[in-house]
Enzyme design. Structure first.
Site, mmCIF file in Angstrom:
data_model
loop_
_atom_site.group_PDB
_atom_site.id
_atom_site.type_symbol
_atom_site.label_atom_id
_atom_site.label_comp_id
_atom_site.label_asym_id
_atom_site.label_seq_id
_atom_site.Cartn_x
_atom_site.Cartn_y
_atom_site.Cartn_z
ATOM 1 N N LYS A 1 -6.342 -8.571 7.038
ATOM 2 C CA LYS A 1 -6.618 -7.337 6.294
ATOM 3 C C LYS A 1 -8.101 -7.298 5.981
ATOM 4 C CE LYS A 1 -4.424 -3.743 4.549
ATOM 5 N NZ LYS A 1 -3.181 -3.064 4.970
ATOM 6 N N ASP B 1 -5.927 2.068 6.690
ATOM 7 C CA ASP B 1 -5.136 1.845 5.467
ATOM 8 C C ASP B 1 -5.649 2.892 4.473
ATOM 9 O OD1 ASP B 1 -3.146 -0.119 4.139
ATOM 10 O OD2 ASP B 1 -4.758 -0.074 2.673
HETATM 11 P P1 NDP Z 1 -3.923 7.219 2.093
HETATM 12 O O1 NDP Z 1 -5.324 6.918 1.766
HETATM 13 O O2 NDP Z 1 -3.606 8.165 3.189
HETATM 14 O O3 NDP Z 1 -3.163 7.749 0.779
HETATM 15 C C1 NDP Z 1 -3.089 6.972 -0.383
HETATM 16 C C2 NDP Z 1 -2.369 7.776 -1.453
HETATM 17 O O4 NDP Z 1 -2.139 6.921 -2.575
HETATM 18 C C3 NDP Z 1 -3.196 8.938 -1.971
HETATM 19 O O5 NDP Z 1 -2.329 9.946 -2.389
HETATM 20 C C4 NDP Z 1 -3.923 8.312 -3.166
HETATM 21 O O6 NDP Z 1 -4.334 9.232 -4.144
HETATM 22 C C5 NDP Z 1 -2.842 7.409 -3.710
HETATM 23 N N1 NDP Z 1 -3.483 6.284 -4.434
HETATM 24 C C6 NDP Z 1 -4.387 5.403 -3.946
HETATM 25 N N2 NDP Z 1 -4.756 4.539 -4.900
HETATM 26 C C7 NDP Z 1 -4.078 4.900 -6.002
HETATM 27 C C8 NDP Z 1 -4.024 4.397 -7.320
HETATM 28 N N3 NDP Z 1 -4.760 3.347 -7.684
HETATM 29 N N4 NDP Z 1 -3.174 5.008 -8.195
HETATM 30 C C9 NDP Z 1 -2.415 6.069 -7.817
HETATM 31 N N5 NDP Z 1 -2.431 6.591 -6.584
HETATM 32 C C10 NDP Z 1 -3.246 6.010 -5.691
HETATM 33 O O7 NDP Z 1 -3.221 5.788 2.339
HETATM 34 P P2 NDP Z 1 -1.888 5.469 3.123
HETATM 35 O O8 NDP Z 1 -0.893 6.546 2.922
HETATM 36 O O9 NDP Z 1 -2.251 5.053 4.494
HETATM 37 O O10 NDP Z 1 -1.408 4.133 2.362
HETATM 38 C C11 NDP Z 1 -0.543 4.166 1.224
HETATM 39 C C12 NDP Z 1 0.091 2.796 1.035
HETATM 40 O O11 NDP Z 1 0.837 2.450 2.219
HETATM 41 C C13 NDP Z 1 -0.879 1.631 0.809
HETATM 42 O O12 NDP Z 1 -0.244 0.679 -0.036
HETATM 43 C C14 NDP Z 1 -1.013 1.048 2.203
HETATM 44 O O13 NDP Z 1 -1.417 -0.304 2.172
HETATM 45 C C15 NDP Z 1 0.402 1.185 2.699
HETATM 46 N N6 NDP Z 1 0.579 1.134 4.146
HETATM 47 C C16 NDP Z 1 -0.066 2.035 4.959
HETATM 48 C C17 NDP Z 1 0.128 1.991 6.317
HETATM 49 C C18 NDP Z 1 -0.431 3.030 7.225
HETATM 50 O O14 NDP Z 1 -0.022 3.037 8.394
HETATM 51 N N7 NDP Z 1 -1.282 3.917 6.781
HETATM 52 C C19 NDP Z 1 0.930 0.907 6.935
HETATM 53 C C20 NDP Z 1 1.650 0.089 5.986
HETATM 54 C C21 NDP Z 1 1.427 0.188 4.654
HETATM 55 P P3 NDP Z 1 -5.890 9.576 -4.307
HETATM 56 O O15 NDP Z 1 -6.171 10.560 -3.211
HETATM 57 O O16 NDP Z 1 -5.991 10.139 -5.673
HETATM 58 O O17 NDP Z 1 -6.645 8.279 -4.151
#
Ligand code: NDP
Length: 451
Positions: A130, A170
């Protein structure tokens, strides 16, 4: 005479805490896995003697580096970047890159540790890694993002490669950022190879990669419900996040007949009592990916919805819940509220969104509870398929990939059942995922001797 055979769990965790001071997320992730693995290893002398868990909980290496870049006003900005290469026993290091101001070495070490088990569970040959930076992409221009990504790659490129370490996206890293980083890698090395996944379809990306994590988490949820003779039709779903994982999870829940009530971001959540159909989900995708707006804008477009500032959605009554935002976003009280309101299944789209207390609440209540390392493995699985396509120099059809994703998620579900079933009709998916993920990596490490 060796004196480190059979260190007990408490002493093992005390050692992890001592060696990783202040790294709470990493210690939490190791604790969650160690609780199950210790039980499983009870009668397996080899794993103890060879210190397998201790070795998996010590990253192969952590590279930390300075990233400087120039903003649009000519100011020089300095960020920190990392790549954590946790374990490559069963394949090249593989795992995403996160750009978010909250990123620390502890968070990346926890994610790389989790990734090791997740990648093993997919059945594909991928190790765990990571990376990321404490860079905040919010409010930055496209050119600023480009300059940052290029500077980040100026250091990262020497530590990665298609047979060595293959990063992906991510939080804060989507198609745009992968494009900038891939362009810089190519320029620095004069090589076109599958060094990053999540690439655009025009330059070696795989169909359904953007959808894979969210879709996979819902396939896993459906597989769990099926063990109880149920499906998603007519079920209400509460989802957190509004990024890549959340919007695609919402899309698949809707396609399978469920009703999505909520989405969120770090400012709060929206509750739409009418449910979010495909048009509304497309609107959110456009808001987040193109306009880079905030989820609270949803209520202006759909006035029946209500925005709850600064809140998470776990008090909204629902049949199923999918935390898809970030780590430790669902705490003990949230888990108790979900169980009390009749939620029967939780599928983690995000990595470790439920804290240890919340996970114990779900496990004690014996609801269907899928940990992220199993439920969200669809993303990395399709990344693995992107690597295969790049090596073959061809692209597989979308229908083929859809079927492969479904098969992989069913396979992960089956492995969790194999190791997590109590033989009386209940499956502890956390235990199943931890043991199945561990066993393959551990057995490979035994074969290598002490390295
Ligand atoms: P994105 O950046 O596309 O979206 C993240 C979302 O989570 C946004 O809505 C963001 O809101 C919110 N968020 C981020 N940090 C916080 C916080 N501290 N408190 C509340 N909301 C928060 O990321 P992904 O959708 O790609 O990833 C989401 C999760 O899924 C993560 O845990 C990631 O590690 C996991 N994941 C992702 C994969 C992928 O293929 N993308 C694969 C496997 C796991 P805001 O815009 O306000 O920051």
């Amino acid at each position: 005479m060796a004196n480190n055979d059979h260190v007990n769990l408490a002493d093992f965790m005390a050692g992890v805490a001592r060696r990783n001071p202040g790294q709470t997320e990493f210690i939490q992730a190791v604790q969650e896995v160690a609780e199950d693995i210790y039980d499983f290893m009870e009668d397996k002398e080899d794993y103890h003697r060879e210190q397998i868990l201790r070795r998996i909980a010590e990253p192969d290496r952590v590279v930390s580096f300075r990233v400087c870049w120039e903003d649009d006003n000519g100011n020089i900005r300095v960020q920190r970047g990392w790549r954590v290469q946790n374990n490559n026993a069963i394949g090249p290091y593989k795992g995403g890159i996160r750009f978010h101001p909250s990123v620390t070495e502890s968070i990346l070490k926890f994610l790389a540790f989790e990734q090791t088990f997740k990648n093993s569970l997919t059945g594909l040959p991928m190790g765990g890694g990571k990376g990321g930076s404490n860079f905040n992409p919010k409010g930055k221009s496209d050119r600023e993002i480009m300059r940052f990504c290029q500077s980040f790659m100026n250091e990262l490129y020497r530590h990665i490669g298609p047979d060595c370490d293959v990063p992906a996206g991510d939080i804060g890293v989507g198609g745009r950022e992968i494009g900038f980083m891939f362009g810089q890698y190519k320029r620095l090395t004069n090589q076109w190879n599958g060094v990053l996944t999540g690439k655009g379809l025009e330059y070696g990306g795989s169909a359904i990669r953007p959808e894979a994590t969210g879709y996979g988490a819902v396939y896993f949820l459906a597989a769990m419900l099926r063990t109880k003779g149920q499906d998603l039709k007519g079920k209400t779903a509460v989802i957190s996040g509004s990024g890549n994982v959340a919007t695609h999870a919402a899309e698949k829940v809707t396609q399978l007949g469920g009703k999505v009530l909520t989405l969120s971001d770090s400012s709060g959540f929206v509750h739409d009592p009418d449910g979010m159909d495909q048009d509304k989900i497309n609107w959110v995708k456009e808001l987040k990916n193109k306009r880079r707006g905030r989820i609270e804008e949803y209520v202006a477009a759909y006035p029946k919805a209500v925005f709850h500032a600064g809140k998470t959605p776990w008090n909204v009554p629902c049949d199923v819940a999918l935390p898809c935002a970030t780590q430790n976003e669902l705490l003990g009280d949230d888990a108790r509220a979900l169980v009390a309101n009749g939620c029967i299944a939780v599928s983690e789209g995000a990595n470790m969104p439920t804290n240890l207390e919340g996970a114990h609440v779900f496990r004690d209540a014996k609801i269907l509870f899928a940990p992220g390392k199993a439920a969200n493995a669809g993303g990395v699985a399709v990344s693995g398929l992107e690597m295969s396509q790049n090596s073959e120099r061809r692209s597989w059809k979308e229908e083929e990939l859809q079927q492969m994703l479904l098969d992989i998620m069913e396979g992960i579900h089956a492995r969790c059942v194999q190791y997590g079933s109590d033989g009386k009709g209940h499956v502890d998916y956390v235990r199943g995922a931890n043991i199945a993920g561990f066993k393959k990596v551990a057995d490979a490490m035994l074969a290598f001797g002490v390295v």
